[in-house]
Design a protein around this motif. Structure first.
Motif: not given
Lengths: 137, 235
Positions: A30, A32, A42, A59, A61, A71, A114
Motif C-alpha cells: 500500500g 499512500v 508505504r 513500512f 514513511t 505507520s 495504508a
C-alpha cells in the motif's frame, strides 16, 4: 506542540522498517500520501495463503514524527491478525494509542489508508473479493 | 467601535454607497469599519468586489499604496476613538489582503478558504483523505525520489560522494520543476474558468484548483528537499 512519549518512542525506535518483495504473490503493498503535508507512506504485508494471517509487515514513511509513529504502530498491530481482523483497525484507535493532537489526526488516517491499500493490493493479486475495503469509505 | 451604520454598504457619516470602496468612503473620505469585509472586497476598486482570480497586479499595487496612505493610522491621530480603531483594523486588513492577493497561489488558497474548501495541514482530516489521494504514478515517483534523497544524505554523512546519484537527483529536480510549472499553468487555466464560467464550470474549477494546490504543495516540498540536499556539501 509536544509529541507524546509513545510517538517519540516509535519515532526513535521505529518497528518493522523496511521492504518486502513487491512482486511476490503473498505480499500486498500500500502506497499512500497526504497531499496536505507532503507525507508519503508505504506499508507492506506478507500474508499466509492458508490462514490469511499477516505474518510480516514492513513500512517506510517519509514524513513527520506522527506519520512515522502511526505507520510503525500500524505494522505492529496488523502482525498476527488475519486480513479481515486487520481491516477492523480504525484511525481513531491509532489516535488514542499515540495521543495524537487534532492537527495530526490525518497521519493516523493515512496509516489506516495504508493498511487498506496493502490489503486491497494483496486481495487483487489473489483474486479475493474487495467488498470490505470499498464499504469502509 | 459601535458607531451605528445605516447598512453594510453605505458610509456611516455621509451615507454614500461603499460598493466601490468598502474601507474608505469615496465621497467624504471617512474610514469605515472593516468587520466582515473579505480581501477581494477590500480591493473592490480592482476586483469590483468580486472574488476574481485574474487580477491586474499593477493596479492592485497602486490601489494598495493609495489606500495605505489614506488609511494610515497617523492620519487619524486627532479623529474619534472609533475612527482611530477602524483605521488600524483597515490597515491590518489591507496588508493581509495585499499579501494574499498579489500571489496567485495564495490568492487561490484564499478563494478556496472563502468557499469552504480550505487546503493545507490545518484543514486536513476534514475531508477523508481517500478522496484527496494523489495519483498513484505521482506517489511512486515521490517515494522513489525520497529514497534517493535519503541515500544521498546518508552518503553525505559518511563523507562519500556518488556522482551517479547526484546526477539522478539533478535530473529528478528538473523533472519535478517541470511538473510544478505544469501545475501552475493548469492553475492559471482553471482560474480563467472560475472568472468567466457559469455556476457549473465554476464549481468544477474550484474542485480542480483544490486538487491542483494539493499536488503543488507536494511537488514544492520535494523540489525544496532536493535543492537542499544537493546544496549540502559532503562532510
Amino acid at each position: 506542540m509536544a509529541y507524546s512519549d509513545k510517538v517519540i518512542d516509535h519515532y526513535n525506535n521505529p518497528r518493522n522498517v523496511g521492504a518486502l518483495d513487491k512482486s511476490s504473490e503473498t505480499v500486498g503493498t500500500g502506497l499512500v500520501g497526504a497531499p496536505e503535508c507532503g507525507d508519503v507512506m508505504r506499508l507492506q504485508i506478507r500474508v499466509n495463503p492458508e490462514t490469511q494471517v499477516i505474518e510480516e509487515a514492513k513500512f517506510k514513511t517519509f514524513g513527520c514524527g506522527s506519520a512515522i509513529a502511526s505507520s510503525s504502530l500500524a505494522t505492529e498491530w496488523v502482525k498476527g491478525k488475519t486480513v479481515s481482523e486487520a481491516l477492523e483497525i480504525k484511525n481513531t484507535d491509532i489516535v488514542r494509542e499515540l495521543a495524537l493532537p487534532p492537527v495530526k489526526i490525518h497521519c493516523s488516517v493515512l496509516a489506516e489508508d495504508a493498511i487498506r491499500a496493502a490489503i486491497g493490493d494483496w486481495k487483487k493479486k489473489n483474486g479475493v473479493e474487495e467488498t470490505a475495503t470499498v464499504a469502509a469509505h | 467601535m459601535d458607531t451605528p451604520r445605516t447598512n453594510e454598504s453605505n458610509c456611516w457619516a455621509c451615507h454614500a454607497s461603499l460598493a466601490a470602496s468598502p474601507l474608505l468612503c469615496p465621497h467624504c473620505g471617512k474610514v469605515q469599519p472593516s468587520a466582515g469585509i473579505n480581501y477581494f472586497q477590500a480591493f473592490a476598486a480592482v476586483t469590483g468586489g468580486q472574488p476574481l482570480l485574474t487580477l491586474d497586479l499593477a493596479a492592485l499595487e497602486r490601489e494598495f499604496h493609495r489606500l495605505s496612505r489614506k488609511l494610515h493610522p497617523d492620519r487619524f491621530a486627532r479623529a474619534s476613538e472609533g475612527e482611530q480603531a477602524w483605521s488600524l483594523a483597515a490597515t491590518a486588513l489591507l496588508n493581509d489582503a495585499y499579501r494574499a492577493l498579489k500571489d496567485p497561489v495564495q490568492r487561490t488558497e484564499y478563494l478556496l478558504e472563502l468557499k469552504g474548501q480550505g487546503v493545507g495541514e490545518q484543514n486536513a482530516g476534514r475531508n477523508k483523505s481517500a478522496d484527496r489521494q494523489p495519483p498513484a504514478d505521482l506517489l511512486e515517483e515521490v517515494f522513489e525520489l525520497n529514497m534517493q534523497l535519503e541515500e544521498l544524505r546518508m552518503n553525505q554523512k559518511m563523507g562519500e560522494d556518488d556522482p551517479a546519484l547526484t546526477a539522478d537527483l539533478t535530473r529528478a529536480q528538473a523533472h519535478f520543476d517541470g511538473l510544478l510549472a505544469q501545475v501552475d499553468s493548469d492553475l492559471a487555466s482553471q482560474a480563467a474558468l472560475w472568472d468567466s464560467g457559469d455556476d457549473t464550470a465554476r464549481a468544477a474549477a474550484l474542485k480542480s484548483m483544490a486538487s491542483l494546490l494539493d499536488r503543488r504543495r507536494y511537488l514544492r516540498n520535494l523540489v525544496r528537499d532536493v535543492k537542499d540536499a544537493l546544496a549540502t556539501p559532503a562532510l
